[in-house]
Design a protein around this motif. Structure first.
Motif, PDB file in Angstrom:
ATOM      1  N   LEU A   5       1.798   1.763   2.260  1.00  0.00           N
ATOM      2  CA  LEU A   5       1.018   1.998   3.473  1.00  0.00           C
ATOM      3  C   LEU A   5      -0.234   2.782   3.090  1.00  0.00           C
ATOM      4  CD1 LEU A   5       1.275   1.817   6.735  1.00  0.00           C
ATOM      5  CD2 LEU A   5       1.525   4.284   6.510  1.00  0.00           C
TER       6      LEU A   5
ATOM      7  N   VAL B  85      -0.616  -2.271   3.152  1.00  0.00           N
ATOM      8  CA  VAL B  85      -0.559  -2.387   4.616  1.00  0.00           C
ATOM      9  C   VAL B  85      -1.554  -1.363   5.153  1.00  0.00           C
ATOM     10  CG1 VAL B  85       0.900  -2.202   6.660  1.00  0.00           C
ATOM     11  CG2 VAL B  85       1.863  -3.076   4.510  1.00  0.00           C
TER      12      VAL B  85
ATOM     13  N   ALA C  28       2.006   3.736  12.070  1.00  0.00           N
ATOM     14  CA  ALA C  28       2.275   3.927  10.640  1.00  0.00           C
ATOM     15  C   ALA C  28       3.773   4.039  10.373  1.00  0.00           C
ATOM     16  CB  ALA C  28       1.548   5.173  10.142  1.00  0.00           C
TER      17      ALA C  28
ATOM     18  N   ALA D 113       5.754   1.382   8.135  1.00  0.00           N
ATOM     19  CA  ALA D 113       6.423   1.874   6.928  1.00  0.00           C
ATOM     20  C   ALA D 113       7.877   1.431   6.890  1.00  0.00           C
ATOM     21  CB  ALA D 113       6.316   3.391   6.862  1.00  0.00           C
TER      22      ALA D 113
ATOM     23  N   VAL E  32       7.984   0.446   2.781  1.00  0.00           N
ATOM     24  CA  VAL E  32       6.932   0.809   1.834  1.00  0.00           C
ATOM     25  C   VAL E  32       7.470   1.792   0.791  1.00  0.00           C
ATOM     26  CG1 VAL E  32       5.118   0.421   3.545  1.00  0.00           C
ATOM     27  CG2 VAL E  32       6.014   2.727   3.228  1.00  0.00           C
TER      28      VAL E  32
ATOM     29  N   VAL F  39       2.895   6.091   0.316  1.00  0.00           N
ATOM     30  CA  VAL F  39       1.864   6.247   1.342  1.00  0.00           C
ATOM     31  C   VAL F  39       0.635   6.817   0.654  1.00  0.00           C
ATOM     32  CG1 VAL F  39       1.192   7.463   3.450  1.00  0.00           C
ATOM     33  CG2 VAL F  39       3.543   6.618   3.192  1.00  0.00           C
TER      34      VAL F  39
END
Length: 406
Positions: free
Chosen positions: A5, A29, A62, A66, A71, A74
């Motif tokens: 992310l 993403v 988010a 996630a 994910v 980050v």
């Protein structure tokens, strides 16, 4: 397919995450501000928001993304995203900077609480939670003092208070929320930028400002110039930056941008540090001068990808940021004059016909340039030359005369 992310509060041209990650098997993403969404629109997962800095749907989205994409990491390079990214990592148990570390690099009072009494001198300071605190601090330390928000970047909201009349004017203005008050430090400001990967400082270099961080207040330019290794301040500044990183809860992978004063009596004092790359054109200057893309290398470190740091030869280069004036921009120099040959990179953030209201903060600019030369002195002269060239070949008119906002 693996995913990360990315809080992407930067234009795509500056941070082409998909290009950087090409061939790695990792897909970014993207969560971004509305004004940058078009640049990322070719990517499969892009979510854009108005009022990005304060819109809490950013956090909600988010978290959903996630979880949906499971994910692995980050990534966030903007000051506005440091804490929200850290909180998300903590919530999901992901590696990287967590909340206590983010606050130590974001809240100037928490930051200085970590450093006070340590190896690097810190000016007297206090959290400013009411007018009484300001009055008490001034009674103890005298004028001038500096009042600034605890968690803004780019000198946004900073006020130098030189006497009681200026303090009265500050206190009479609307309350800005929790701030910091500290003694005013005279002298030249320097910054040290670098990269931590695997818990080690893998790149570090000091720079000096031409003009200063508050030049934007007068709609004047600010520039950054690397120090040579022979400069007597080089080792002092690098040592100070390393000492600050050692005192703080520094994450194992992060870029950093630290600022220090050298006073007229040759004392080195800490100003602040951020766990991100420097603003303005600093990253672009580092790329030209050292062959290192700090944002890309930081991303690789966060993703566990092999570093591409090399030992490229140093080339003198500097960064120049020119803020807008008050009024409507009628002409940019690109349309009227040949660009000086020392310019290596240009970033324009506005367009002809647009209305501006002067400089907002030191890292925001109308025109950004990377300039080179044969030596640091040559680069300094070229920075001044390009600033003058831009001023001579741009044209403004008062906003009142245009009959409306462009």
């Amino acid at each position: 397919m693996r995913h990360i992310l990315v809080f992407a509060k930067t234009p795509y041209a500056k941070t082409p995450y998909d290009q950087w990650l090409a061939g790695s098997g990792i897909v970014p993403v993207i969560v971004t501000a509305r004004e940058y969404a078009q640049g990322y629109s070719h990517l499969p997962h892009v979510h854009a928001f108005d009022a990005y800095d304060t819109n809490q749907l950013v956090e909600k989205t988010a978290l959903r993304l996630a979880r949906e994409f499971a994910v692995e990491a980050v990534f966030a390079r903007a000051e506005a995203d440091v804490v929200r990214a850290a909180q998300l990592r903590a919530l999901l148990g992901l590696p990287g900077q967590h909340t206590a570390s983010a606050l130590a690099f974001r809240d100037k009072v928490v930051m200085k609480d970590h450093l006070a009494g340590g190896p690097v001198d810190v000016p007297a300071y206090r959290r400013l939670d009411s007018a009484y605190t300001a009055l008490d601090f001034v009674a103890e330390h005298g004028y001038p003092v500096v009042i600034k928000p605890v968690s803004e970047s780019g000198s946004l909201g900073a006020a130098i208070i030189r006497d009681e009349a200026e303090l009265d004017a500050y206190l009479a203005s609307p309350w800005r929320g929790t701030s910091e008050i500290e003694v005013f430090v005279p002298g030249q400001m320097y910054h040290v930028d670098g990269l931590v990967a695997g818990g080690e400082v893998v790149f570090v270099h000091p720079f000096r400002y031409l003009n200063d961080c508050l030049s934007f207040r007068n709609n004047d330019w600010v520039a950054n110039l690397p120090l040579t290794r022979e400069d007597p301040l080089y080792d002092r500044l690098v040592k100070a930056a390393r000492a600050v990183l050692a005192e703080l809860p520094t994450p194992p992978q992060t870029a950093f941008h630290a600022e220090f004063w050298i006073t007229p009596d040759d004392r080195l004092l800490f100003c602040e540090i951020a766990s991100r790359t420097g603003g303005g054109m600093i990253s672009a200057m580092v790329r030209h001068a050292f062959g290192i893309d700090l944002d890309k290398e930081w991303l690789y470190a966060e993703c566990g990808l092999p570093s591409t740091l090399g030992t490229s030869e140093y080339r003198p280069a500097g960064a120049l940021c020119i803020p807008p004036r008050n009024g409507v921009l009628e002409q940019l120099p690109t349309a009227t004059a040949e660009q000086p040959g020392c310019v290596r990179e240009v970033m324009l953030t506005g367009s002809v016909g647009q209305e501006f209201h002067g400089g907002v903060k030191s890292g925001l600019f109308l025109a950004g340039y990377v300039v080179d030369g044969d030596s640091e002195e040559d680069v300094a002269a070229n920075l001044e030359h390009v600033a003058g060239w831009f001023s001579d070949n741009s044209r403004w008119r008062p906003a009142e005369s245009c009959g409306g906002t462009a």
